[in-house]
Scaffold this active site. Structure first.
Site, PDB file in Angstrom:
ATOM      1  CB  ALA A 569      -0.925  -0.005   1.211  1.00  0.00           C
ATOM      2  CE1 TYR A 570       5.215   5.539   3.061  1.00  0.00           C
ATOM      3  CE2 TYR A 570       7.025   4.190   2.211  1.00  0.00           C
ATOM      4  CZ  TYR A 570       6.567   5.380   2.744  1.00  0.00           C
ATOM      5  OH  TYR A 570       7.437   6.421   2.966  1.00  0.00           O
ATOM      6  CB  SER A 571       5.792   0.201  -2.307  1.00  0.00           C
ATOM      7  OG  SER A 571       6.497  -0.205  -1.144  1.00  0.00           O
TER       8      SER A 571
END
Ligand code: ZN
Length: 680
Positions: A569-571
């Protein structure tokens, strides 16, 4: 006017201490003096460098402000040297300054006021000179002599206008000699001189001089319509805010790099919307030293419809520049070049007043000065037709070599002076370090954060380090369109526009793809992708309406180049941010808007992104203990260096400033060197 004298405060004071006390009382009354105006003195006995007891004039130095004046701001000038000049008919400014430099008690102290001789030539022990609004209201009209005689009889003598310098001091000495009973002097289109055998007497004489003027003004204004009544209706408050937010960046674009303040207070609104404002505002200043801040005249915008202001403002500014240039070339001595033809005060009927300065403080001083001018315009007009210094006299003060010399002594402006930066996620970590770093280089900084108290705290830290007005803390949820708009509006109302956006706010969520909740994925995108889009969009609109380019810096992550396990989700959302940043570079390039990316790795210090949960999760993903995490990240980079918020802020400063003026669409890593994350 009420005396502010307090026996309890003054009892223990004597000599120069007592003068400092009285000077601050004068300074506290802004209708007597504003921003560096006015001066005070006493004549005392002191020992000179040879140990002889001699008479000395302690007089306010140039450059200090009465309301905060200190003992050290009063250089001592030997009276024998001053009185020796009484024989002279005239003396040039430079010669006078050089002469006074030789007459000083203290070597290397403050330079005495240009009005020093005026104090020295008066025989009284204590002397106070002000630019009182009430007095210039009596003198700045075509019936001045009649009005002054009516209010004071013969006890107060008026003197025709003369530029500060030797000749006015000569006039003062001659007038007192011819009128030994005079209780005070009025300098037409300038201010007052009152005196006494003690500091208190001089102070009370000043207050007593003002009171009858105030009463005469009140009497004269009874039942009179000020400024001829309204010409255009004032917009309602909410509408004024909306229009000001739309107009300010356009105006800032026209004026060049400066900080704008907006004022739509009742007195301002009444004046700018009035029938007479157009003509009255174009006559001249209330007192000469105002020109140094506000210039001789404001820019009056002849607008009828606040909804169609922009073209009218543009042509009003254009006309101002043409008129100002003509005023300059008509009066300037050979060799003097015009550096700034732009207005400092812009009056918009129905809306309010914009003032411009090199920083927020200066824009505020200009605002303050023009508010006093409005009061004087109204009061003086009650007695007759408003009059002011001639253009020649105003020019001579505005471009006084002594003032220009003072400007050359000021430290050079910092790299980001006159610029406004907005930093999202500014309450902690990289955002906080960046806000502080940009402020240190002279920027005005809007600190946005979901944590409103945290944002205000960082703004307060900047203000205490860099000065009043230099930062503003606002609540800002980058994932909310409304919240982003509000934060940008606050920035525009505070400073007039924006030059730098640091899009930094972000969140982290760790989970393997097959175990991830949709809500967590969506939340990551709301902040890390949509959040950057919303602030970038708002900044681009603002930059384009200013028409002077702009710099955006996106704080991304090493994960954009080198994604991590259990960090989808972050990347993925940060990769969207990076793509957005590159498209901003492509779209903004033709209009001078640059967009660059900083990729840091694992900045732990002061970080909200590295929550306990994220630490646990990232440690598990790497197969190490939580206490080994910071060391693990440090050791994985080529330099084996911990990455600090200040390291990232340094890269952001480079990309936000003209140091990188030829760089856009670029990614700068601040990760200690990670082979997997090398940009390519
Ligand atoms: Zn003065």
């Amino acid at each position: 006017m009420k005396s502010r004298w307090s026996d309890a405060d003054a009892r223990a004071l004597a000599g120069l201490d007592l003068l400092v006390y009285a000077s601050r009382l004068i300074g506290a009354e802004t209708s007597l003096v504003v921003w560096g105006g006015g001066n005070t003195s006493i004549k005392v006995a002191e020992r000179d460098h040879r140990g002889r007891q001699i008479p000395v004039l302690r007089v306010k130095g140039s450059g200090s402000d009465l309301k905060s004046v200190q003992k050290k701001d009063f250089p001592g000038v030997r009276m024998e040297d001053i009185l020796a000049l009484l024989d002279r008919e005239d003396m040039g400014d430079e010669e006078m300054v050089a002469y006074l430099a030789h007459a000083l008690q203290d070597v290397g102290g403050a330079r005495p006021s240009i009005e020093t001789l005026l104090h020295g030539f008066l025989p009284a022990e204590a002397v106070i000179h002000t630019h009182a609004d009430a007095i210039v209201s009596l003198t700045n009209n075509d019936r001045a002599r009649e009005v002054i005689a009516g209010v004071y009889g013969r006890s107060v003598r008026p003197l025709a206008y003369r530029r500060p310098g030797f000749r006015i001091s000569r006039d003062v000495a001659d007038t007192i000699r011819a009128n030994p009973d005079a209780k005070a002097l009025i300098l037409e289109k300038h201010g007052t001189i009152a005196w006494g055998r003690t500091v208190r007497e001089a102070y009370e004489a000043t207050i007593e001089l003002i009171t009858p003027a105030e009463e005469a003004i009140a009497e004269r204004k009874k039942g009179r319509k000020v400024f001829g009544g309204a010409r255009v209706p004032a917009l309602p408050a909410g509408e004024r805010r909306r229009v000001a937010v739309a107009v300010a960046p356009r105006l800032r674009g026209l004026l060049g790099r400066s900080i704008l303040a907006f004022d739509d207070g009742d007195e301002v609104l009444e004046f700018v919307s009035s029938a007479e404002a157009g003509a009255l505002s174009q006559i001249g200043p209330a007192t000469p030293d105002h020109t140094i801040y506000s210039k001789r005249l404001p820019c009056y915008v002849p607008a009828d419809d606040p909804e169609r202001l922009v073209p009218v403002i543009a042509s009003a500014v254009e006309r101002f520049v043409a008129d100002y240039t003509a005023y300059f070339t008509g009066h300037a001595p050979p060799g003097l070049t015009l550096t700034d033809p732009m207005p400092r005060v812009v009056l918009v009927p129905g809306l309010g007043m914009f003032t411009a300065g090199k920083d927020k403080r200066t824009a505020g001083i200009v605002d303050d000065i023009y508010r006093h001018t409005i009061a004087v315009l109204g009061n003086a007009s009650a007695f007759g037709r408003y009059v002011s210094l001639s253009a020649r006299d105003a020019f001579d003060v505005e471009y006084w070599p002594l003032e220009l010399y003072k400007l050359t002594l000021a430290p050079p402006e910092k790299e980001l002076a006159r610029r406004v930066a907005l930093v999202t996620g500014g309450a902690s970590g990289i955002g906080r370090a960046t806000a502080a770093r940009l402020a240190r280089e002279g920027a005005h900084v809007v600190v946005g954060d979901l944590d409103a108290a945290g944002a205000r705290k960082v703004a307060d830290e900047i203000v205490s380090a860099s000065g009043a007005g230099r930062a503003l803390g606002v609540r800002m949820d980058v994932a909310s369109e409304g919240s982003v708009e509000q934060a940008f509006e606050a920035a525009v109302l505070a400073y007039g526009g924006l030059d730098i956006l640091v899009s930094n706010a972000g969140i982290a969520h760790g989970a393997a793809v097959n175990r991830m909740e949709l809500a967590d994925w969506e939340r990551s995108f709301a902040v890390n992708a949509t959040g950057h889009f919303l602030v970038a969009r708002a900044a681009l609109r603002l930059f384009k309406s200013q028409g002077r380019g702009g710099a955006t810096v996106f704080v991304a992550t090493k994960n954009v180049m080198s994604p991590g396990k259990d960090f989808a989700a972050y990347s993925a959302s940060k990769a969207a941010e990076a793509q957005l940043a590159k498209v901003v570079a492509i779209e903004g390039g033709p209009v001078g808007i640059r967009s660059n990316i900083v990729n840091p790795d694992a900045v732990f210090q002061d970080s909200k992104l590295w929550s306990e949960e994220i630490r646990r999760e990232r440690a598990a993903a790497q197969g190490i203990g939580v206490d080994q995490l910071e060391d693990y990240y440090r050791k994985r980079n080529l330099l084996e260096a911990p990455i600090l918020p200040e390291d990232v802020a340094e890269a952001i400063l480079f990309l936000a400033s003209d140091r990188s003026s030829k760089t856009t669409g670029c990614t700068v890593t601040v990760d200690g060197g990670l082979r997997d994350a090398f940009p390519r």
